[in-house]
Design a protein around this motif. Structure first.
Motif, PDB file in Angstrom:
ATOM      1  N   ASP A   1       0.859  -1.182   0.000  1.00  0.00           N
ATOM      2  CA  ASP A   1       0.000   0.000   0.000  1.00  0.00           C
ATOM      3  C   ASP A   1       0.896   1.232   0.000  1.00  0.00           C
ATOM      4  OD1 ASP A   1      -1.825   2.001   0.292  1.00  0.00           O
ATOM      5  OD2 ASP A   1      -2.559   1.384   2.269  1.00  0.00           O
ATOM      6  N   PRO A   2       1.084   1.867  -1.160  1.00  0.00           N
ATOM      7  CA  PRO A   2       1.969   3.031  -1.246  1.00  0.00           C
ATOM      8  C   PRO A   2       1.543   4.190  -0.344  1.00  0.00           C
ATOM      9  CG  PRO A   2       1.416   2.196  -3.434  1.00  0.00           C
ATOM     10  CD  PRO A   2       0.513   1.504  -2.467  1.00  0.00           C
ATOM     11  N   ASP A   3       0.261   4.218   0.049  1.00  0.00           N
ATOM     12  CA  ASP A   3      -0.216   5.281   0.925  1.00  0.00           C
ATOM     13  C   ASP A   3       0.072   5.007   2.396  1.00  0.00           C
ATOM     14  OD1 ASP A   3      -1.236   6.774  -1.207  1.00  0.00           O
ATOM     15  OD2 ASP A   3      -3.121   5.653  -1.197  1.00  0.00           O
TER      16      ASP A   3
ATOM     17  N   GLN B   1       8.050   4.100   3.143  1.00  0.00           N
ATOM     18  CA  GLN B   1       9.454   4.161   3.560  1.00  0.00           C
ATOM     19  C   GLN B   1      10.252   3.004   2.964  1.00  0.00           C
ATOM     20  OE1 GLN B   1       9.224   4.418   7.956  1.00  0.00           O
ATOM     21  NE2 GLN B   1      10.377   6.315   7.744  1.00  0.00           N
ATOM     22  N   ALA B   2       9.651   1.808   2.973  1.00  0.00           N
ATOM     23  CA  ALA B   2      10.332   0.637   2.425  1.00  0.00           C
ATOM     24  C   ALA B   2      10.554   0.791   0.920  1.00  0.00           C
ATOM     25  CB  ALA B   2       9.523  -0.628   2.712  1.00  0.00           C
ATOM     26  N   ILE B   3       9.533   1.295   0.223  1.00  0.00           N
ATOM     27  CA  ILE B   3       9.660   1.516  -1.224  1.00  0.00           C
ATOM     28  C   ILE B   3      10.787   2.494  -1.512  1.00  0.00           C
ATOM     29  CG2 ILE B   3       8.523   2.522  -3.247  1.00  0.00           C
ATOM     30  CD1 ILE B   3       5.864   1.496  -2.100  1.00  0.00           C
ATOM     31  N   ALA B   4      10.842   3.582  -0.749  1.00  0.00           N
ATOM     32  CA  ALA B   4      11.883   4.597  -0.957  1.00  0.00           C
ATOM     33  C   ALA B   4      13.268   4.001  -0.724  1.00  0.00           C
ATOM     34  CB  ALA B   4      11.643   5.777  -0.026  1.00  0.00           C
TER      35      ALA B   4
END
Length: 270
Positions: free
Chosen positions: A210-212, A218-221
């Protein structure tokens, strides 16, 4: 953790369009890109090697189930080949003759099964329309001239795959360079592609991305910063993330998990 299933990214779709155009126009194409971006995976998938590799390598007694492999090879009529680092031009020629003959026999079998060929005369090399050479930097001038001669004689398309900059070496071989019809750069994953790939990796670990969600964001970044969209590095990172989560009995992917996994990897320039 089981091997990751193949993910059809936008870059892979673009490679398919590029390869189809080279094969259709019977020209020479050059594909270049950084290591780990997915060039080899796309090329192997295009040639349906994921279905045919075992049959082509073992080449034993035929089985009724082999008809699905014949059909897969007939769809793209493509040979995929990676020369050894020490391959001589003679070895390259022998290896290609060997592969082309086997793929052609399989295509011929499919055409006969479907009634598209009834003549007893077999012109095997005519069944192959495209030869893809991976790690093309390994080819010396004589091997490149041999490929150019095969291209002219057999009217077979050729794709040469390598690292950025390798395409410039062909300017020193005007007879080959003048026949190049398409050039394609295989790029790292863009932001939207990265999220598409990460959703599937999250799912593989039993999670929903869930990008939101702040933790997921934070993990995606962290993954984007570490991998810079490098497909192979993402796969390696998630293998280590799975290990970290299992050892520590964690159920959530966080930036701390990502950083812990990253610390176990030797990461070069991407």
């Amino acid at each position: 953790m089981s091997p990751q299933p193949f993910i059809a990214t936008k870059q892979h779709r673009r490679f398919i369009e590029f390869a189809d155009a080279v094969r259709r126009q019977r020209t020479i194409g050059i594909c270049f890109g950084q290591a780990g971006t997915g060039k080899t995976l796309s090329a192997r998938r295009y040639a349906n090697l994921h279905k045919a590799e075992t049959l082509l390598d073992e080449w034993g007694p035929r089985d009724d189930s082999d008809s699905t492999v014949y059909a897969a090879l007939a769809r793209k009529r493509t040979v995929f080949y990676t020369p050894e680092p020490t391959s001589t031009p003679r070895h390259v020629k022998e290896d290609l003759d060997h592969l082309v003959a086997r793929v052609s026999i399989c295509i011929e079998a499919h055409l006969r099964e479907t009634g598209k060929v009834t003549s007893p005369i077999v012109r095997s090399h005519k069944n192959v329309e495209l030869i893809i050479i991976d790690e093309s930097e390994r080819l010396n001038a004589t091997a490149l001239e041999m490929l150019r001669d095969r291209y002219d004689r057999d009217n077979v398309a050729v794709i040469l795959i390598g690292m950025p900059g390798f395409e410039k070496q062909f300017s020193r071989f005007p007879q080959l360079y003048s026949r190049v019809g398409f050039a394609h750069e295989y790029r790292p994953l863009a932001e939207d592609e990265l999220q598409f790939v990460l959703e599937r990796h999250w799912r593989k670990l039993g999670q929903t991305l869930d990008p939101d969600d702040f933790t997921d964001a934070q993990a995606i970044a962290a993954i984007a910063r570490i991998t810079r969209g490098n497909f192979r590095l993402i796969d390696r990172l998630f293998t280590q993330m799975h290990r970290v989560m299992k050892i520590n009995e964690l159920n959530t992917i966080t930036d701390d998990v990502v950083e812990a996994a990253r610390s176990t990897l030797v990461i070069g320039l991407t």
